[in-house]
Design a protein around this motif. Structure first.
Motif, PDB file in Angstrom:
ATOM      1  N   GLU A 158       0.811  -1.227   0.000  1.00 45.42           N
ATOM      2  CA  GLU A 158       0.000   0.000   0.000  1.00 45.42           C
ATOM      3  C   GLU A 158       0.841   1.273   0.000  1.00 45.42           C
ATOM      4  O   GLU A 158       0.650   2.157  -0.829  1.00 45.42           O
ATOM      5  CB  GLU A 158      -0.914   0.031   1.233  1.00 45.42           C
ATOM      6  CG  GLU A 158      -1.963  -1.049   1.247  1.00 45.42           C
ATOM      7  CD  GLU A 158      -3.092  -0.770   0.268  1.00 45.42           C
ATOM      8  OE1 GLU A 158      -3.781   0.247   0.429  1.00 45.42           O
ATOM      9  OE2 GLU A 158      -3.261  -1.577  -0.666  1.00 45.42           O
ATOM     10  N   GLU A 159       1.781   1.325   0.939  1.00 44.10           N
ATOM     11  CA  GLU A 159       2.519   2.585   1.128  1.00 44.10           C
ATOM     12  C   GLU A 159       3.517   2.825  -0.019  1.00 44.10           C
ATOM     13  O   GLU A 159       3.744   3.950  -0.409  1.00 44.10           O
ATOM     14  CB  GLU A 159       3.246   2.595   2.472  1.00 44.10           C
ATOM     15  CG  GLU A 159       2.372   2.250   3.667  1.00 44.10           C
ATOM     16  CD  GLU A 159       1.298   3.287   3.970  1.00 44.10           C
ATOM     17  OE1 GLU A 159       1.360   4.380   3.435  1.00 44.10           O
ATOM     18  OE2 GLU A 159       0.377   2.943   4.745  1.00 44.10           O
ATOM     19  N   TYR A 160       4.133   1.746  -0.521  1.00 47.84           N
ATOM     20  CA  TYR A 160       5.081   1.928  -1.628  1.00 47.84           C
ATOM     21  C   TYR A 160       4.359   2.524  -2.834  1.00 47.84           C
ATOM     22  O   TYR A 160       4.901   3.364  -3.538  1.00 47.84           O
ATOM     23  CB  TYR A 160       5.726   0.591  -2.038  1.00 47.84           C
ATOM     24  CG  TYR A 160       6.803   0.080  -1.097  1.00 47.84           C
ATOM     25  CD1 TYR A 160       6.984   0.638   0.160  1.00 47.84           C
ATOM     26  CD2 TYR A 160       7.646  -0.962  -1.473  1.00 47.84           C
ATOM     27  CE1 TYR A 160       7.959   0.163   1.024  1.00 47.84           C
ATOM     28  CE2 TYR A 160       8.626  -1.448  -0.619  1.00 47.84           C
ATOM     29  CZ  TYR A 160       8.779  -0.891   0.631  1.00 47.84           C
ATOM     30  OH  TYR A 160       9.737  -1.376   1.474  1.00 47.84           O
ATOM     31  N   LYS A 161       3.135   2.058  -3.026  1.00 47.71           N
ATOM     32  CA  LYS A 161       2.349   2.561  -4.156  1.00 47.71           C
ATOM     33  C   LYS A 161       2.156   4.068  -4.001  1.00 47.71           C
ATOM     34  O   LYS A 161       2.321   4.838  -4.934  1.00 47.71           O
ATOM     35  CB  LYS A 161       0.989   1.854  -4.185  1.00 47.71           C
ATOM     36  CG  LYS A 161       0.646   1.265  -5.558  1.00 47.71           C
ATOM     37  CD  LYS A 161      -0.759   0.668  -5.580  1.00 47.71           C
ATOM     38  CE  LYS A 161      -0.845  -0.637  -4.814  1.00 47.71           C
ATOM     39  NZ  LYS A 161      -2.208  -1.130  -4.573  1.00 47.71           N
ATOM     40  N   LYS A 162       1.811   4.470  -2.760  1.00 49.58           N
ATOM     41  CA  LYS A 162       1.586   5.912  -2.496  1.00 49.58           C
ATOM     42  C   LYS A 162       2.885   6.694  -2.678  1.00 49.58           C
ATOM     43  O   LYS A 162       2.889   7.781  -3.234  1.00 49.58           O
ATOM     44  CB  LYS A 162       1.069   6.112  -1.067  1.00 49.58           C
ATOM     45  CG  LYS A 162      -0.408   5.798  -0.906  1.00 49.58           C
ATOM     46  CD  LYS A 162      -0.854   6.162   0.512  1.00 49.58           C
ATOM     47  CE  LYS A 162      -1.780   5.103   1.078  1.00 49.58           C
ATOM     48  NZ  LYS A 162      -1.849   5.100   2.537  1.00 49.58           N
ATOM     49  N   ALA A 163       3.992   6.128  -2.201  1.00 52.47           N
ATOM     50  CA  ALA A 163       5.249   6.865  -2.210  1.00 52.47           C
ATOM     51  C   ALA A 163       5.894   6.900  -3.594  1.00 52.47           C
ATOM     52  O   ALA A 163       6.458   7.913  -3.997  1.00 52.47           O
ATOM     53  CB  ALA A 163       6.218   6.253  -1.194  1.00 52.47           C
ATOM     54  N   PHE A 164       5.821   5.762  -4.307  1.00 54.44           N
ATOM     55  CA  PHE A 164       6.570   5.682  -5.576  1.00 54.44           C
ATOM     56  C   PHE A 164       5.662   5.564  -6.792  1.00 54.44           C
ATOM     57  O   PHE A 164       6.143   5.530  -7.919  1.00 54.44           O
ATOM     58  CB  PHE A 164       7.542   4.489  -5.549  1.00 54.44           C
ATOM     59  CG  PHE A 164       8.390   4.434  -4.305  1.00 54.44           C
ATOM     60  CD1 PHE A 164       9.260   5.474  -3.992  1.00 54.44           C
ATOM     61  CD2 PHE A 164       8.296   3.371  -3.422  1.00 54.44           C
ATOM     62  CE1 PHE A 164      10.035   5.427  -2.835  1.00 54.44           C
ATOM     63  CE2 PHE A 164       9.067   3.314  -2.272  1.00 54.44           C
ATOM     64  CZ  PHE A 164       9.942   4.353  -1.971  1.00 54.44           C
ATOM     65  N   GLY A 165       4.360   5.471  -6.551  1.00 54.66           N
ATOM     66  CA  GLY A 165       3.425   5.393  -7.680  1.00 54.66           C
ATOM     67  C   GLY A 165       3.291   3.988  -8.245  1.00 54.66           C
ATOM     68  O   GLY A 165       2.194   3.544  -8.544  1.00 54.66           O
ATOM     69  N   TYR A 166       4.399   3.280  -8.327  1.00 56.04           N
ATOM     70  CA  TYR A 166       4.360   1.974  -8.976  1.00 56.04           C
ATOM     71  C   TYR A 166       5.339   1.060  -8.241  1.00 56.04           C
ATOM     72  O   TYR A 166       6.429   1.475  -7.870  1.00 56.04           O
ATOM     73  CB  TYR A 166       4.761   2.139 -10.445  1.00 56.04           C
ATOM     74  CG  TYR A 166       5.056   0.852 -11.170  1.00 56.04           C
ATOM     75  CD1 TYR A 166       4.024   0.000 -11.534  1.00 56.04           C
ATOM     76  CD2 TYR A 166       6.380   0.497 -11.481  1.00 56.04           C
ATOM     77  CE1 TYR A 166       4.296  -1.191 -12.204  1.00 56.04           C
ATOM     78  CE2 TYR A 166       6.653  -0.691 -12.155  1.00 56.04           C
ATOM     79  CZ  TYR A 166       5.612  -1.534 -12.507  1.00 56.04           C
ATOM     80  OH  TYR A 166       5.879  -2.709 -13.155  1.00 56.04           O
ATOM     81  N   VAL A 167       4.950  -0.183  -8.019  1.00 57.35           N
ATOM     82  CA  VAL A 167       5.859  -1.142  -7.382  1.00 57.35           C
ATOM     83  C   VAL A 167       6.082  -2.294  -8.366  1.00 57.35           C
ATOM     84  O   VAL A 167       5.113  -2.906  -8.828  1.00 57.35           O
ATOM     85  CB  VAL A 167       5.261  -1.689  -6.059  1.00 57.35           C
ATOM     86  CG1 VAL A 167       6.305  -2.502  -5.308  1.00 57.35           C
ATOM     87  CG2 VAL A 167       4.745  -0.550  -5.190  1.00 57.35           C
ATOM     88  N   PRO A 168       7.337  -2.572  -8.699  1.00 57.65           N
ATOM     89  CA  PRO A 168       7.609  -3.530  -9.778  1.00 57.65           C
ATOM     90  C   PRO A 168       7.498  -4.999  -9.367  1.00 57.65           C
ATOM     91  O   PRO A 168       8.085  -5.846 -10.003  1.00 57.65           O
ATOM     92  CB  PRO A 168       9.058  -3.197 -10.183  1.00 57.65           C
ATOM     93  CG  PRO A 168       9.664  -2.625  -8.954  1.00 57.65           C
ATOM     94  CD  PRO A 168       8.576  -1.953  -8.194  1.00 57.65           C
ATOM     95  N   PHE A 169       6.817  -5.290  -8.282  1.00 56.98           N
ATOM     96  CA  PHE A 169       6.609  -6.690  -7.906  1.00 56.98           C
ATOM     97  C   PHE A 169       5.298  -6.790  -7.133  1.00 56.98           C
ATOM     98  O   PHE A 169       4.820  -5.806  -6.576  1.00 56.98           O
ATOM     99  CB  PHE A 169       7.769  -7.225  -7.051  1.00 56.98           C
ATOM    100  CG  PHE A 169       8.257  -6.258  -5.990  1.00 56.98           C
ATOM    101  CD1 PHE A 169       7.601  -6.143  -4.774  1.00 56.98           C
ATOM    102  CD2 PHE A 169       9.379  -5.447  -6.223  1.00 56.98           C
ATOM    103  CE1 PHE A 169       8.048  -5.253  -3.805  1.00 56.98           C
ATOM    104  CE2 PHE A 169       9.827  -4.552  -5.252  1.00 56.98           C
ATOM    105  CZ  PHE A 169       9.152  -4.450  -4.041  1.00 56.98           C
ATOM    106  N   ARG A 170       4.728  -8.019  -7.136  1.00 54.45           N
ATOM    107  CA  ARG A 170       3.484  -8.216  -6.407  1.00 54.45           C
ATOM    108  C   ARG A 170       3.811  -8.670  -4.981  1.00 54.45           C
ATOM    109  O   ARG A 170       4.683  -9.538  -4.801  1.00 54.45           O
ATOM    110  CB  ARG A 170       2.626  -9.274  -7.104  1.00 54.45           C
ATOM    111  CG  ARG A 170       1.305  -9.533  -6.389  1.00 54.45           C
ATOM    112  CD  ARG A 170       0.325 -10.284  -7.270  1.00 54.45           C
ATOM    113  NE  ARG A 170       0.666 -11.702  -7.350  1.00 54.45           N
ATOM    114  CZ  ARG A 170      -0.270 -12.682  -7.259  1.00 54.45           C
ATOM    115  NH1 ARG A 170      -1.536 -12.379  -7.102  1.00 54.45           N
ATOM    116  NH2 ARG A 170       0.108 -13.931  -7.353  1.00 54.45           N
ATOM    117  N   VAL A 171       3.118  -8.108  -4.013  1.00 50.97           N
ATOM    118  CA  VAL A 171       3.384  -8.468  -2.617  1.00 50.97           C
ATOM    119  C   VAL A 171       2.154  -9.145  -2.022  1.00 50.97           C
ATOM    120  O   VAL A 171       1.039  -8.652  -2.156  1.00 50.97           O
ATOM    121  CB  VAL A 171       3.714  -7.219  -1.771  1.00 50.97           C
ATOM    122  CG1 VAL A 171       4.178  -7.631  -0.381  1.00 50.97           C
ATOM    123  CG2 VAL A 171       4.761  -6.364  -2.447  1.00 50.97           C
TER     124      VAL A 171
END
Lengths: 421, 235
Positions: free
Chosen positions: B90-103
């Protein structure tokens, strides 16, 4: 590891709570009684789910034009011979009270958190007045010279055995730790105070701007006495309590009691719009019939407008002060009144920061687990955990950091884990 | 391209509640789910910094972590810790817009592979309850997967805390409370453990922080979800 002063004092206060069996006993009994009663009330009031959502909307809308609504309420109060004041801060509010009450008076009060905010009792006593708290919980607190620890049940941490000791001391004879007996003693003791008082001071739960009407919700009947028997009634309330219309106010009145005390409706709801009046002789209007001759309403800002202007913290102004989230909070259940400053629990951390200064909660904020249970139980869906996180962020930027969290930061940055390993 | 699964242990399971990490690895091997770990290179997800208001530092640490995971080519991440899970997804998405892996959280991965697990479970007559971790339940909406996995064990009787799921009571250690005021964390943990339904022998939870804190309260056995499933494994 050196702990700064603001941290040490809060830690000591918290430890006192955790280690005090009596307080824990009182608190546990109250939590059990509250949760049972609320569950029953919520299951019986089928329309409440709908009404609480309407109230959320009402509060959202009210905040859009709060300052105009306050102005409207004040004008309507003045129009019917009441007096209205807008106090920017505690100093201004205290000045109004000093002028109105003066010295050498007998003052009766019903419960008002806002009056705690301006430290009203101390002020009035310093001026040479005799002040009686008449809400039973507040009365007990006052006799014991303590601070309230819950916004609705200020003496929630004091079990009956302790109340009996306090009353025994007051009357100079042995009093049994029997709850009905204790209630009866407060009734007897305070009865003549109501009738002989020069000034009655109350808070208000909600105010309708379109008529200037204040609503006071209570169960004991003391607020009725306080607002009706003395010749002067002064109400102090936060500006955020104003809603546009009487109908809006009635919605709030429907939501508060079940969430506050687990009842379908409180025993009494007083609606007060003006000083008492009559036109029974020759249709000539005279103020001061059987009720007060004078009505004064003090609207307190003291940080609220700052909250209003902040897109994140504005939501805290929606708080109806039902106090339910506190009973539902796992941390409040163990540290009670030390979880906050003049307001308690997660939402109380926010309120205390704005009304008493951020430093007052710089340590207590670290007691919040941000678990989010308060959001789940809030009748108006206030996202308190989000605000607590934002306030914490702000405090960190200002240098308020617990020594332990500082060490954790260092370890994570240097070693990639919080344990210093 | 072969999608590689990273088991992100998290600081707590890596260094304190190591039984959880060991049981998780054991279970993944037994279920023949291919995975890798970062071993000693595993850093910090940033959750602890974020929850204690140290947002800028949290972002720095999180940025490093994202870079490392991506550089090693992982497209799937599974965590033991709901704090890591919430922060990374959740937070990585907010901070970086995109996360290159599924968690995902371990309970989700196990639930997805439950049929492969079911055949290995032996009958076990035991009365257990499940403690909802805040980061997993209230904050991420994962309530049913852990319960379904527990209930898969034949003979198990899963009973609920009076307050569960959305209204579950926090263990008391979240948000930096355990480090700032350990005495509060302990008092809350005692209250939670004491409120377990009568006759419960084991409290299963799915969070290393809850696990660590509830254990300090004593008086009941506290185990993590993969530990519970390993114990129910037919040898």
């Amino acid at each position: 590891m050196v702990e700064p002063g603001w941290y040490v004092s809060k830690r000591n206060e918290i430890d006192t709570w955790i280690n005090d069996e009596n307080r824990r006993k009182g608190l546990n009994r109250a939590v059990a009684a509250y949760t049972t009663a609320k569950e029953s009330a919520l299951s019986r009031l089928k329309s409440l789910e709908e009404t609480r959502k309407e109230v959320r909307k009402i509060k959202e809308n009210s905040m859009e034009s709060l300052q105009e609504l306050v102005k409207e309420a004040m004008e309507n109060i003045e129009e019917v011979n009441g007096h209205a004041y807008l106090a920017k801060d505690t100093k201004e509010a205290r000045r109004v009270f000093s002028t109105l009450v003066g010295e050498g008076k007998l003052v009766v009060k019903s419960k008002s958190l806002v009056s705690e905010e301006i430290d009203l009792n101390k002020l009035l006593e310093k001026l040479g007045n005799k002040v009686y708290e008449t809400d039973l919980g507040e009365f007990i607190i006052q006799l014991r010279n303590e601070k309230p620890t819950h916004i609705l049940n200020p003496s929630v941490h004091i079990p009956k055995e302790e109340v009996a000791k306090t009353f025994s001391k007051l009357l100079g004879r042995e009093i049994e730790a029997d709850i009905p007996t204790l209630v009866g003693i407060a009734r007897e003791y305070l009865r003549d105070k109501f009738c002989n008082a020069d000034v009655g001071i109350t808070g208000a739960n909600v105010i309708a701007a379109n008529t200037g009407t204040m609503f006071i919700i209570e169960n004991e009947g003391n607020a009725r006495f306080v607002s009706n028997a003395p010749p002067m009634h002064i109400c102090i309330t936060g500006v955020e309590k104003v809603v546009p219309t009487l109908s809006d106010a009635f919605k709030v009145v429907q939501v508060l009691p079940p969430y506050a005390t687990g009842v379908l409706m409180s025993a009494y709801v007083s609606m007060i719009t003006s000083p008492s009046r009559t036109a029974d002789i020759e249709k000539t209007l005279v103020y001061g019939a059987h009720g007060p001759k004078e009505l004064h309403v003090v609207f307190l800002d003291n940080g609220r407008i700052e909250m209003l202007k902040d897109p994140i913290f504005r939501e805290a102004l929606y708080c109806l002060r039902c106090g339910g989230c506190m009973y539902e909070c796992p941390v409040y259940r163990v540290i009670g009144g030390s979880f906050g400053h003049n307001y308690f629990g997660g939402i109380g951390i926010i309120w205390s920061a704005f009304t008493s200064g951020e430093e007052t909660v710089a340590a207590a904020i670290d007691a919040c687990t941000k678990c989010g249970r308060c959001l789940e139980v809030c009748p108006v869906d206030i996202d308190t955990p989000k605000m607590v996180e934002k306030l914490k962020e702000r405090l960190i930027r200002k240098g308020y950091i617990s020594p332990k969290h500082k060490a954790i930061r260092k370890s994570i940055l240097e070693k990639g884990n919080p344990f210093g390993e | 391209m072969h999608s590689k699964l990273l088991y992100w242990k998290g600081c707590m399971s890596r260094l304190r509640t190591t039984k959880i990490a060991n049981a998780t690895e054991d279970l993944l091997r037994r279920m023949e789910i291919d995975y890798e770990t970062l071993g000693d290179d595993e850093g910090c997800c940033g959750s602890v910094l974020l929850r204690t208001g140290q947002v800028e530092d949290a972002k720095r640490v999180a940025g490093r972590t994202v870079k490392m995971i991506r550089s090693k080519g992982y497209t799937e991440v599974v965590t033991s810790c709901p704090g890591c899970f919430r922060t990374m997804s959740e937070e990585y998405k907010k901070a970086f817009g995109y996360v290159p892996f599924r968690v995902r959280h371990i309970s989700q991965l196990l639930y997805e592979n439950r049929e492969g697990l079911r055949v290995h479970l032996r009958p076990w007559k035991v009365k257990v309850t499940y403690h909802d971790p805040c980061h997993l339940g209230r904050h991420m909406g994962i309530y049913e997967e852990p319960r379904a996995l527990i209930s898969m064990v034949p003979g198990v009787e899963l009973v609920e805390f009076k307050y569960n799921r959305k209204l579950a009571v926090c263990c008391g250690s979240g948000g930096g409370v355990h480090s700032a005021f350990p005495e509060i964390a302990l008092a809350v943990a005692k209250a939670v453990v004491n409120d377990r339904p009568p006759g419960v022998e084991i409290i299963v939870t799915s969070c290393p922080f809850c696990n660590y804190n509830l254990k300090e309260a004593g008086s009941a056995e506290i185990i993590d979800l993969p530990e519970f499933l390993i114990r129910a494994w037919r040898d």
